[in-house]
Write an enzyme that holds these catalytic residues in place. Structure first.
Site, PDB file in Angstrom:
ATOM      1  N   ASN A  23       0.880  -1.169   0.000  1.00 42.77           N
ATOM      2  CA  ASN A  23       0.000   0.000   0.000  1.00 42.77           C
ATOM      3  C   ASN A  23       0.916   1.216   0.000  1.00 42.77           C
ATOM      4  O   ASN A  23       1.498   1.568   1.018  1.00 42.77           O
ATOM      5  CB  ASN A  23      -0.887  -0.039   1.248  1.00 42.77           C
ATOM      6  CG  ASN A  23      -1.918   1.085   1.246  1.00 42.77           C
ATOM      7  OD1 ASN A  23      -1.873   1.982   0.406  1.00 42.77           O
ATOM      8  ND2 ASN A  23      -2.826   1.042   2.191  1.00 42.77           N
ATOM      9  N   ARG A 104      -2.556  -2.146  -3.542  1.00 43.75           N
ATOM     10  CA  ARG A 104      -3.827  -1.479  -3.286  1.00 43.75           C
ATOM     11  C   ARG A 104      -3.882  -0.217  -4.149  1.00 43.75           C
ATOM     12  O   ARG A 104      -2.950   0.585  -4.156  1.00 43.75           O
ATOM     13  CB  ARG A 104      -3.921  -1.083  -1.814  1.00 43.75           C
ATOM     14  CG  ARG A 104      -5.178  -0.307  -1.549  1.00 43.75           C
ATOM     15  CD  ARG A 104      -5.227   0.261  -0.159  1.00 43.75           C
ATOM     16  NE  ARG A 104      -6.467   0.991  -0.026  1.00 43.75           N
ATOM     17  CZ  ARG A 104      -6.557   2.161   0.587  1.00 43.75           C
ATOM     18  NH1 ARG A 104      -5.488   2.726   1.124  1.00 43.75           N
ATOM     19  NH2 ARG A 104      -7.713   2.772   0.672  1.00 43.75           N
ATOM     20  N   HIS A 192     -13.223   1.825  -0.138  1.00 44.69           N
ATOM     21  CA  HIS A 192     -13.245   0.740   0.857  1.00 44.69           C
ATOM     22  C   HIS A 192     -13.891  -0.520   0.275  1.00 44.69           C
ATOM     23  O   HIS A 192     -14.324  -1.399   1.024  1.00 44.69           O
ATOM     24  CB  HIS A 192     -14.071   1.099   2.121  1.00 44.69           C
ATOM     25  CG  HIS A 192     -13.420   2.079   3.036  1.00 44.69           C
ATOM     26  ND1 HIS A 192     -14.137   2.819   3.953  1.00 44.69           N
ATOM     27  CD2 HIS A 192     -12.130   2.436   3.206  1.00 44.69           C
ATOM     28  CE1 HIS A 192     -13.316   3.594   4.638  1.00 44.69           C
ATOM     29  NE2 HIS A 192     -12.094   3.381   4.199  1.00 44.69           N
ATOM     30  N   ARG A 251     -12.711  13.718   8.119  1.00 42.05           N
ATOM     31  CA  ARG A 251     -13.517  14.156   6.972  1.00 42.05           C
ATOM     32  C   ARG A 251     -14.949  14.471   7.390  1.00 42.05           C
ATOM     33  O   ARG A 251     -15.511  13.785   8.247  1.00 42.05           O
ATOM     34  CB  ARG A 251     -13.564  13.079   5.896  1.00 42.05           C
ATOM     35  CG  ARG A 251     -12.231  12.766   5.275  1.00 42.05           C
ATOM     36  CD  ARG A 251     -12.395  11.804   4.093  1.00 42.05           C
ATOM     37  NE  ARG A 251     -11.140  11.178   3.784  1.00 42.05           N
ATOM     38  CZ  ARG A 251     -10.938   9.861   3.748  1.00 42.05           C
ATOM     39  NH1 ARG A 251     -11.935   9.017   3.968  1.00 42.05           N
ATOM     40  NH2 ARG A 251      -9.756   9.380   3.466  1.00 42.05           N
ATOM     41  N   GLU A 394      -8.006  -6.289   4.826  1.00 40.49           N
ATOM     42  CA  GLU A 394      -7.833  -5.845   3.439  1.00 40.49           C
ATOM     43  C   GLU A 394      -6.602  -6.470   2.801  1.00 40.49           C
ATOM     44  O   GLU A 394      -6.602  -6.757   1.609  1.00 40.49           O
ATOM     45  CB  GLU A 394      -7.774  -4.317   3.392  1.00 40.49           C
ATOM     46  CG  GLU A 394      -9.164  -3.706   3.556  1.00 40.49           C
ATOM     47  CD  GLU A 394      -9.157  -2.237   3.897  1.00 40.49           C
ATOM     48  OE1 GLU A 394      -8.748  -1.900   5.028  1.00 40.49           O
ATOM     49  OE2 GLU A 394      -9.542  -1.417   3.055  1.00 40.49           O
TER      50      GLU A 394
END
Ligand code: ADP
Length: 406
Positions: A23, A104, A192, A251, A394
């Site tokens: 990632n 990713r 996601h 956020r 993940e």
């Protein structure tokens, strides 16, 4: 350790098969060596502050953990250092059995509805989607380019948006002038997706039922909800970018876009300033000064009104989405919590489920309080809707998707 990248010509297969999951961020590179068959994380680590004066490197293998602080000029040097650490600390690359590298990638546009072997063409497509994910795709490409150069195995891109390519048009479409939307590729892509796909798949597997109306709440620093019917996503809360939807660590989630016009016209703020405000200085952080849910929970428990008010905003937004998605699905069989907060904050789960009692949801408070790394049902036997906690993974999902292509 020298700074020159070393070319790995061929990584021979060991006794077991692994996938190196990468990632790559703009100044960081996180990795995990995963056994895609049993899900074991064999080794993991990260390089942070790439390009700054001193970078931080951590590599963990079994009981061993190495931490280094040293300059790392770019992603190429970062990966070379990681490969050196594999050889020095373990597992040695010649024995690690790496058969693929899974990368990713946040944004795959409307093109990728599943993982893809990274060819030059695929690489260029990822670059082409950079305007839709300016913080993410260029950073992923740095990792992809150096890994392809240094590691002579298939490289697979796994897209956060892929699971949501199946959204029905009415869910993916914003009611914007259609020519403008088409010209600038504005639609709901979601994010996601790797986690929502993995977790909803686990629920299906765990309950042995492939015809479920599911809602998955991925509540981490980033947070998103998805509605999944018979294994296919039918709605999701993140939109053109991961900014839309639930209240997150930093956020805003949903906000009237006219707030942008207002801050620009009345507040004199630039587009970049508003971008930073909405993405990095809002959400829990904007409401309380803290973006760590544990700190906010502790403050609320100690009677801090600001923290309690922020939690109320979080819970309100969550139950609004559960209500909306239940309507979209035409009913609900399972409600699943995942990610850092979803897996570890029983109080939040209890608050959400209490507000949803009108739907026949009944939480088993004892089961809700249990901490575990396993998927589990936390509702009572007679709850109308099953409530579950399913830890997301993940890295494993990326490793398994990479394996599916090689
Ligand atoms: P991301 O991967 O999006 O960075 P994570 O899924 O790791 O985020 O989730 C991070 C969030 O999980 C943080 O807000 C953190 O405070 C929260 N978290 C972790 N453990 C707990 C806990 N025991 N109780 C409440 N929140 C927790």
């Amino acid at each position: 350790m020298g700074g020159r990248p070393r070319k790995i010509k061929k990584i021979s297969k060991g006794t077991f098969v692994t996938v190196l999951v990468i990632n790559s961020g703009s100044s960081s590179l996180k990795y995990q060596l995963v056994n895609p068959e049993n899900g074991a994380a064999i080794a993991s680590g990260l390089v942070e502050r790439i390009g700054e004066e001193i970078a931080f490197i951590k590599h963990a293998y079994g009981e061993q953990e190495v931490k280094l602080e040293t300059p790392v000029a770019d992603h190429s040097v970062a990966l070379a250092k990681v490969l050196e650490l594999f050889d020095q600390v373990g597992p040695a690359l010649s024995e690690a059995g790496i058969v693929a590298v899974g990368h990713r990638v946040v944004q795959g546009g409307s093109y990728f509805s599943g993982p893809a072997i990274i060819t030059d063409e695929v690489r260029d497509l990822i670059e082409g989607f950079a305007p839709l994910a300016p913080l993410h795709n260029p950073a992923h490409l740095k990792g992809i380019d150096v890994a392809r150069e240094l590691m002579d195995v298939p490289h697979v891109a796994v897209f956060d948006t892929a699971f949501f390519q199946s959204l029905p048009a009415e869910a993916a479409t914003y009611a914007l002038d259609k020519e403008v939307a088409a010209k600038y590729s504005i639609r709901r892509y979601g994010a996601h997706g790797t986690s929502h796909q993995y977790v909803s798949g686990k629920v299906t597997e765990f309950l042995g039922d492939s015809e479920l109306k599911q809602i998955v709440l991925h509540l981490g620093n980033g947070a998103s909800a998805s509605a999944v019917k018979n294994g296919h996503a039918v709605d999701t809360s993140m939109g053109l970018t991961p900014l839309e939807g639930l209240v997150m660590g930093t956020r805003t989630g949903d906000i009237d876009p006219a707030a942008v016009f207002h801050l620009s016209r009345v507040g004199g703020m630039s587009t970049d300033e508003i971008d930073t405000l909405f993405n990095k200085q809002s959400g829990l952080k904007g409401l309380t000064g803290d973006n760590d849910m544990r700190a906010i929970r502790d403050r609320a428990t100690a009677g801090d009104a600001e923290a309690r008010a922020a939690l109320d905003v979080v819970v309100h937004r969550l139950i609004k989405y559960v209500g909306a998605y239940t309507a979209v699905l035409g009913g609900l069989d399972t409600l699943t919590f995942t990610a850092g907060i979803g897996e570890n904050d029983p109080d939040l789960r209890a608050e959400v489920c209490e507000r949803l009692a009108f739907m026949g949801i009944k939480l088993d408070l004892e089961k809700n309080a249990v901490r575990s790394k396993e998927p589990r049902v936390i509702s009572t036997e007679n709850s109308a809707i099953k409530v579950l906690v399913v830890p997301t993974n993940e890295e494993l999902a990326i490793a398994q998707q990479a394996m599916s292509l090689i």
